[in-house]
Scaffold this active site. Structure first.
Site, PDB file in Angstrom:
ATOM      1  N   GLN A   1     -22.579   5.154  38.749  1.00 17.81           N
ATOM      2  CA  GLN A   1     -21.518   4.218  38.400  1.00 17.81           C
ATOM      3  C   GLN A   1     -20.664   3.998  39.647  1.00 17.81           C
ATOM      4  O   GLN A   1     -20.527   4.882  40.486  1.00 17.81           O
ATOM      5  CB  GLN A   1     -20.662   4.768  37.260  1.00 17.81           C
ATOM      6  CG  GLN A   1     -21.416   5.111  35.985  1.00 17.81           C
ATOM      7  CD  GLN A   1     -22.006   3.900  35.287  1.00 17.81           C
ATOM      8  OE1 GLN A   1     -21.704   2.757  35.615  1.00 17.81           O
ATOM      9  NE2 GLN A   1     -22.883   4.138  34.306  1.00 17.81           N
TER      10      GLN A   1
ATOM     11  N   PHE B   1     -32.851   5.795  30.011  1.00 17.61           N
ATOM     12  CA  PHE B   1     -32.387   5.292  31.307  1.00 17.61           C
ATOM     13  C   PHE B   1     -31.277   6.214  31.817  1.00 17.61           C
ATOM     14  O   PHE B   1     -30.206   5.773  32.215  1.00 17.61           O
ATOM     15  CB  PHE B   1     -31.881   3.849  31.196  1.00 17.61           C
ATOM     16  CG  PHE B   1     -32.846   2.903  30.528  1.00 17.61           C
ATOM     17  CD1 PHE B   1     -33.843   2.280  31.264  1.00 17.61           C
ATOM     18  CD2 PHE B   1     -32.762   2.649  29.173  1.00 17.61           C
ATOM     19  CE1 PHE B   1     -34.735   1.410  30.654  1.00 17.61           C
ATOM     20  CE2 PHE B   1     -33.649   1.786  28.552  1.00 17.61           C
ATOM     21  CZ  PHE B   1     -34.648   1.163  29.294  1.00 17.61           C
TER      22      PHE B   1
ATOM     23  N   ASP C   1     -28.407   3.267  28.737  1.00 15.03           N
ATOM     24  CA  ASP C   1     -27.638   2.671  29.830  1.00 15.03           C
ATOM     25  C   ASP C   1     -28.627   2.068  30.825  1.00 15.03           C
ATOM     26  O   ASP C   1     -28.819   2.588  31.922  1.00 15.03           O
ATOM     27  CB  ASP C   1     -26.762   3.737  30.496  1.00 15.03           C
ATOM     28  CG  ASP C   1     -25.857   3.149  31.575  1.00 15.03           C
ATOM     29  OD1 ASP C   1     -25.765   1.910  31.657  1.00 15.03           O
ATOM     30  OD2 ASP C   1     -25.253   3.931  32.333  1.00 15.03           O
TER      31      ASP C   1
ATOM     32  N   CYS D   1     -24.404  -3.390  31.733  1.00  8.54           N
ATOM     33  CA  CYS D   1     -23.714  -4.028  32.855  1.00  8.54           C
ATOM     34  C   CYS D   1     -24.055  -5.510  32.948  1.00  8.54           C
ATOM     35  O   CYS D   1     -23.685  -6.165  33.931  1.00  8.54           O
ATOM     36  CB  CYS D   1     -24.055  -3.317  34.171  1.00  8.54           C
ATOM     37  SG  CYS D   1     -25.815  -3.356  34.592  1.00  8.54           S
TER      38      CYS D   1
ATOM     39  N   CYS E   1     -12.502  -2.398  53.607  1.00 10.44           N
ATOM     40  CA  CYS E   1     -12.491  -3.100  52.318  1.00 10.44           C
ATOM     41  C   CYS E   1     -11.521  -2.374  51.399  1.00 10.44           C
ATOM     42  O   CYS E   1     -11.736  -1.201  51.085  1.00 10.44           O
ATOM     43  CB  CYS E   1     -13.886  -3.125  51.709  1.00 10.44           C
ATOM     44  SG  CYS E   1     -13.921  -3.772  50.001  1.00 10.44           S
TER      45      CYS E   1
END
Length: 311
Positions: free
Chosen positions: A169, A196, A241, A267, A75
């Site tokens: 991340q 978080f 987060d 996100c 990938c």
């Protein structure tokens, strides 16, 4: 020419990140938020973790909009270290079905397998033993079936053991971008809470108190038991987060608090907009909003934001 032979076949990327129109196409799906800065663009080929699937002897990514698995052994959006081991991993004697999270750590590769089958068979264990030495740990439903070393991650100069399956991340590059922004907007604050907090991407950099469902700080389910406004009032700055579900319960408590500044990293634009409304109803004003192309090739945007209390 597209750099990925699976584009428009696998469900991973909605946009060809090698195309000259990539930025304009992805910008067109920016959420309806009053951004104060232009997008920050990440780079392809640096993603350090990816979720794969296996079923009926196949290993790879799901086909777009289906549960059919496309056999994958490379990938172009992943780090070279992961691509180097994918051919061997794809040839393992996969039986049953489940998911495979591959994470590139500082000292090697971690493979976390989750399956409906509780234990893997001996044929699979024997095949795993022959995998490249760069794969330092393989777990099946949380149990080690191969371990040469404890995988490690690093936030700036802080080295930590990596718990298989823990949140990170997707790339070190965008992790650093977010950490630098948090450091900038946290300034010289002495009392900081990192909610978080995960393994501590922002915690150590801001000398914060960490709170999480699972992480390096206080074990606390902030969905079921958010910090109260009284607890929050001791902090000058709160960093959040949360996962894609957002932080509705915690935002309601923050809205009642006197915390001067909230740094919110999201996100999921949908839950962010919901929580933004809660904070604004509590007297906060969004003073900074920056879109970040952290999920290269997809429609997803990361949002970095700052809310200041209006008195």
């Amino acid at each position: 020419m597209k750099t990925c032979p699976f584009f428009n076949i696998c469900g991973g990327c909605q946009y060809d990140f090698s195309d000259k129109n990539y930025q304009s196409e992805k910008t067109s799906v920016l959420p309806a938020i009053d951004f104060t800065h232009k997008p920050i663009w990440g780079n392809p080929g640096v993603r350090r973790r990816a979720d794969f699937a296996f079923a009926d002897g196949h290993f790879g990514f799901y086909h777009a909009q289906s549960k059919d698995i496309i056999d994958i052994n490379t990938c172009p959006n992943l780090l070279p270290e992961i691509n180097a081991i994918l051919p061997a991993v794809s040839l393992l004697p996969w039986s049953g079905s489940g998911s495979v999270l591959i994470t590139q750590c500082e000292n090697g590769t971690d493979i976390n397998i989750t399956s409906i089958v509780q234990y893997c068979n001996n044929d699979f264990k024997n095949a795993v033993a022959k995998l490249p030495a760069s794969i330092i740990r393989v777990t099946w439903n949380g149990k080690d079936i191969r371990k040469y070393a404890t995988p490690e991650i690093k936030f700036n100069n802080k080295i930590l053991p990596y718990t298989s399956g823990a949140f990170l991340q997707p790339s070190i590059e965008t992790e650093q971008i977010l950490r630098d922004l948090v450091i900038k907007y946290a300034g010289t604050a002495n009392k900081v809470a990192d909610l978080f907090c995960g393994l501590g991407n922002f915690t150590f950099a801001t000398n914060a108190h960490g709170f999480d469902i699972f992480g390096n700080g206080t074990e606390r389910d902030l969905f079921k038991k958010p910090l109260s406004a009284n607890n929050l009032n001791q902090y000058e700055i709160v960093i959040m987060d949360p996962p894609r579900a957002g932080a509705m319960a915690q935002s309601k408590e923050l809205a009642k608090s006197i915390v001067k500044r909230i740094i919110y990293v999201s996100c999921n634009p949908n839950t962010f907009i919901r929580d933004k409304r809660i904070l604004e109803n509590g007297g906060y004003k969004m003073t900074t909003a920056i879109p970040i192309d952290q999920f290269i090739g997809t429609k997803h945007w990361e949002i970095f934001s700052v809310f200041d209390k209006s008195y």
